[in-house]
Each structure stands twice: as structure tokens, then as C-alpha cells.
Design an enzyme around this catalytic site. Structure first.
Site: not given
Ligand SMILES: Cc1ncc(COP(=O)(O)O)c(C=O)c1O
Length: 463
Positions: A170, A272, A300
Site C-alpha cells: 500500500y 516509500d 507519518k
Molecule cells: C507505505 C505507505 N505509503 C504511503 C501511505 C499513505 O500515507 P497517508 O495515509 O499519509 O496518505 C501509507 C499509509 O499507511 C503507507 O503505509
């Protein structure tokens, strides 16, 4: 009675008992949270599922939180919990952190938004450069925006359209990455050539086709896909350690080989690090695993509980932003309030010396859980790094998403979650999540987690 043992030396799991315990504990949770139920009944009239984001939904209803301090949170019924959920891994600094609070309060008095750069954004970009070794940074408002912009930059830099991602990962909820997120087993297709499966409705098929999935921890599968799609792939976006199917670390040498292959094929490598960035090492996974990508996406924990994100990039990619080839915009990008929180978080709270302490606390929690797993002979193991860890309810270690689908016992994960919630341990709902520790967690907090986990183990295998 349906009793099964997954592997020799493992306690048999009585499915009827799992069901009974789950029902009993869910009923207990419902009894303990009547005010959350009231909030839910009110909220559901104005928000689907009664929550601002579908990731917050929960059965029988979401637990509505009133406040937090240090390692604790209190729900609207006054139940106190030690927080291991930590806002989906954001609150590594602990709740109501006074250092970050003071920085934010000072910023409130000096004005919170100008849509003009302030010193805070320079200081945060400098600190991120030091941590991640990438020279240039831009800001966003979430992880979704960070990965969206990184995908645009990879396409802009290469003039190609196809994006590769790891099956079962994700990266936020924009079109290019809402593909093969949690595809069901029957939809996966061949491991060597996985099907691109849209995650929910609303994503045009034409765009879904531009995103292709590859299995994690298999550089040869990646090599084959890159050869097949030669000249068409703009970027590979991946978590260096998967953190949305519990935790799956990279195998020795895997990330190095991914770096070589992407460079050989002219493909931009995007790490990511939304989950790992500020939680598993001072320089995130990039430093921890010693492999340098072309871009890093953050959000985060880097902004200490405020809604912000960032993208780190090479000089070559930064030039595309600077000369207007790729548009990277946002009214709130680098918002002074968020930057004040991020600067205090990164330079005064989650400093170099915070990470060995988080790691040590995590190791002791993992060891305590592993001891219970061994003593009760549970079909499970512990995994984790930095501030993040989990018990994986599988008889053998996962290497990739297909293992998660076929080996992880979702019923035991759910039962463990409700045991924790009823014993003062606030945990992420869902089979796929992990705990996140903060600098405020004490040895006593860790013992409390272990004691809730032991209650679960004891009841589960009781004759
Ligand atoms: C690995 C990863 N990338 C991107 C995101 C998306 O982040 P956001 O919820 O701040 O849009 C998440 C959210 O849990 C994530 O776990």
C-alpha cells in the site's frame, strides 16, 4: 471438534475455542465501550462507517479516543490504554510531546500559514538531506501525496509511463498505486507475471494497466519483468521492508540487486519510507540497509503528529521540478505549523540517540513475545526493527505477499487484537498491522503488552 496443528511441535488450535473466545472478548469490548457506541451512532449519520478514513473503521464500532499523553491514550469511556497503535506509526515522539508542543505553540502565535517559504522548511530539508543522503527535498501533506508526486517525477524523468510496484503493498490512495494492494488469492495470476488488480472501484482500467506488480524479495522476477517491459518502465516504487502485511524484511542482497537492476534499465527507484523513514533508523531504511534510491517518500512520523510529508530526490530529478518540467504544487506544502513540528521532532526528539533506545525497547518486547510463543508452542513468530514490530501468526517466516495470504492466520490475529484491547493495550485493528513504540514507552509498558499476550496464549491453548 475441529482441531488442527499446522506444524510439528506446535500446539493444536481448536477453531471452536478460537470462535468462542473471540465472541466472548468482542462482547467484553462492547460492554467496556458504551460511549464509543453512542459516538458511533451519532457519527454514522454524517460519516460513512462513522469514521473520517476507512482505515479507522472497526467492529463492533470504532473506539473513539479522547486524549493521549506519553505512551497512554484514553478513550471516551475513560478506559486507559498503553498505545502501541500510535496513530498508525506516527507518534514515535509520544503523545502531547512537550518539546514539539512548545514549538507548535510558538508558531501559532507567530502565524500559521503564508503560502510563502519560512525558515522551518529550510531547516527540515537540511535535516532530511543529512539523514537520507539525498540532496533535494520538497514537501507535501500526506504519504499519498508524496508517493503521487514521486510517480509523476519518475515518469517526467524517463518519459515512460509504466510503474512497477510490489505485490501486496500500500502506498496511499491515488490511481497509480491503488493496484495489487491486497488482491485476493484467486486474482493474483502467475507469480512471474502477476495480474494488475485494481483496489476497489473508481480507478480507470486504462490507468490500472500502467501499474504492474512484482513479488517482494525476488530480484530474478524483477529482472524478468524489466526485460519484458524494456524501455517502458519509469519507476519502481517499493517499501524497502514491507510494513503493511505485518512486517517482511528484505532478504540479504535483495535491495542491492534491485538497485543494480533498476539502474541498468534506466528505471527510477523510489523507496516509500512513509512507515520506515523516521522509525527504523536515523536515516530510515535507506541508511539501515545501505542502498540509495533515486527518491525517498516520507510522511507519518517525520512531522511529529502533524499532517505533512516530503520527497527526497537526486539533483537530476530536482532539476525537473526547478525548470517546471514536472509540476510539484500544494497550498499547504511546507506549512509553517507542520514544519515547526517536523523540525522539533527531527532535530530535538528523534535525534541519533533516540534510535538505539527504540531498538532496545523493541528487542525486549519481541523477546518477551517470542518467549511466550515458544512456551505455549504457538504457530507464530516475532518480526521487527527500530520502533516497529509484530507477532506474525504463521508457522514459518513470510518472504512476500503470497505467503501472507496463504500462511497468516487471520482468526488468531483478530483474537490477539481484542485480547489486547480488553487488557489496556491499544492496538491497530486488522490482521496486517504492527506495533510502533515511542520514546515514552517504559519497561512497565512492555511488560503490560507481554502480559496481555500471555493471557491470549494461555486461554488459546488451555486444554
Ligand atoms: C507505505 C505507505 N505509503 C504511503 C501511505 C499513505 O500515507 P497517508 O495515509 O499519509 O496518505 C501509507 C499509509 O499507511 C503507507 O503505509
Amino acid at each position: 471438534m475441529p482441531v488442527e496443528a499446522k506444524a510439528s511441535g506446535v500446539s493444536p488450535i481448536d477453531r471452536t475455542r478460537v470462535k468462542e473466545l473471540t465472541e466472548r472478548e468482542l462482547a467484553r469490548l462492547a460492554e467496556r465501550t458504551p460511549r464509543s457506541r453512542e459516538r458511533y451512532e451519532r457519527a454514522v449519520r454524517v460519516m460513512p462507517k462513522g469514521v473520517p478514513s476507512s482505515f479507522q473503521e472497526n467492529d463492533p464500532w470504532p473506539i473513539y479516543v479522547e486524549r493521549g499523553e506519553g505512551s497512554r491514550v484514553w478513550d471516551v469511556d475513560g478506559n486507559e490504554y498503553v498505545d502501541f497503535h500510535n496513530g498508525f506509526g506516527v507518534m514515535c515522539i509520544g503523545h502531547a510531546n512537550p518539546v514539539v508542543g512548545a514549538a507548535v505553540k510558538a508558531r501559532v502565535d507567530a502565524g500559521t500559514h503564508f503560502a510563502a517559504p519560512t525558515d522551518g522548511s529550510i531547516a527540515v530539508a537540511e535535516e532530511l538531506s543529512r539523514r537520507f543522503g539525498l540532496p533535494q527535498w520538497r514537501f507535501t501533506n500526506s504519504g499519498t501525496e508524496s508517493t503521487m508526486d514521486a510517480v509523476h517525477l519518475a515518469r517526467g524523468a524517463t518519459g515512460r509511463d509504466v510503474i512497477l510496484k510490489i505485490e501486496g503493498s500500500y502506498h496511499g490512495h491515488h490511481d497509480a498505486v491503488m493496484v495489487s494492494v491486497y488482491p485476493p488469492l484467486e486474482a493474483l495470476g502467475d507469480r512471474d507475471d502477476p495480474v494488475s488488480v485494481p483496489y476497489g472501484a473508481g480507478y480507470p482500467r486504462a490507468l490500472t494497466e500502467l501499474t504492474r506488480a512484482v513479488p517482494f524479495n525476488d530480484a530474478e522476477a524483477l529482472a524478468a519483468v524489466l526485460a519484458k517491459l524494456e524501455g517502458r518502465v519509469a519507476g519502481l516504487i517499493m517499501e524497502p521492508a514491507m510494513m503493511n502485511i505485518n512486517i517482511v524484511p528484505p532478504l540479504e542482497g535483495y535491495l542491492e540487486r534491485v538497485r543494480e537492476l533498476t539502474a541498468e534499465h534506466g528505471v527510477k527507484l523510489i523507496f516509500d519510507e512513509v512507515k520506515t523513514g523516521a522509525t527504523i533508523a536515523y536515516g530510515g531504511a535507506t541508511a539501515r540497509f545501505g542502498v540509495k534510491p533515486d527518491m525517498v517518500t516520507l510522511a507519518k512520523a517525520v512531522c511529529g503528529g502533524y499532517p505533512g510529508g516530503a520527497i527526497g530526490m537526486t539533483e537530476e530529478i530536482a532539476r525537473l521540478v526547478a525548470d517546471g518540467t514536472v509540476h510539484q504544487y500544494g497550498t499547504f506544502n511546507g506549512n509553517p505549523l507542520v514544519m515547526a513540528a517536523a523540525e522539533a521532532t527531527l532535530t530535538r526528539v528523534l535525534t541519533q540517540d533516540a534510535y538505539p533506545r527504540l531498538e532496545a525497547a523493541n528487542e525486549s518486547l519481541k523477546a518477551a513475545c517470542q518467549e511466550i510463543i515458544d512456551r505455549y508452542r504457538l504457530p507464530a513468530y516475532t518480526e521487527g526493527m527500530g520502533a516497529k514490530g509484530c507477532v506474525v501468526f504463521a508457522g514459518e517466516r513470510m518472504r512476500e505477499y503470497r505467503d501472507y495470504l496463504t500462511k497468516v492466520d487471520g482468526e488468531l490475529s483478530t483474537l490477539a487484537w481484542v485480547y489486547h484491547m480488553n487488557r489496556g493495550i491499544f492496538m491497530t485493528p486488522g490482521v496486517e498491522e504492527e506495533w510502533t513504540l515511542s520514546i515514552a514507552h517504559t519497561d512497565a509498558d512492555i511488560e503490560r503488552y507481554a502480559s496481555a499476550f500471555e493471557a491470549f496464549a494461555r486461554d488459546l491453548v488451555a486444554a
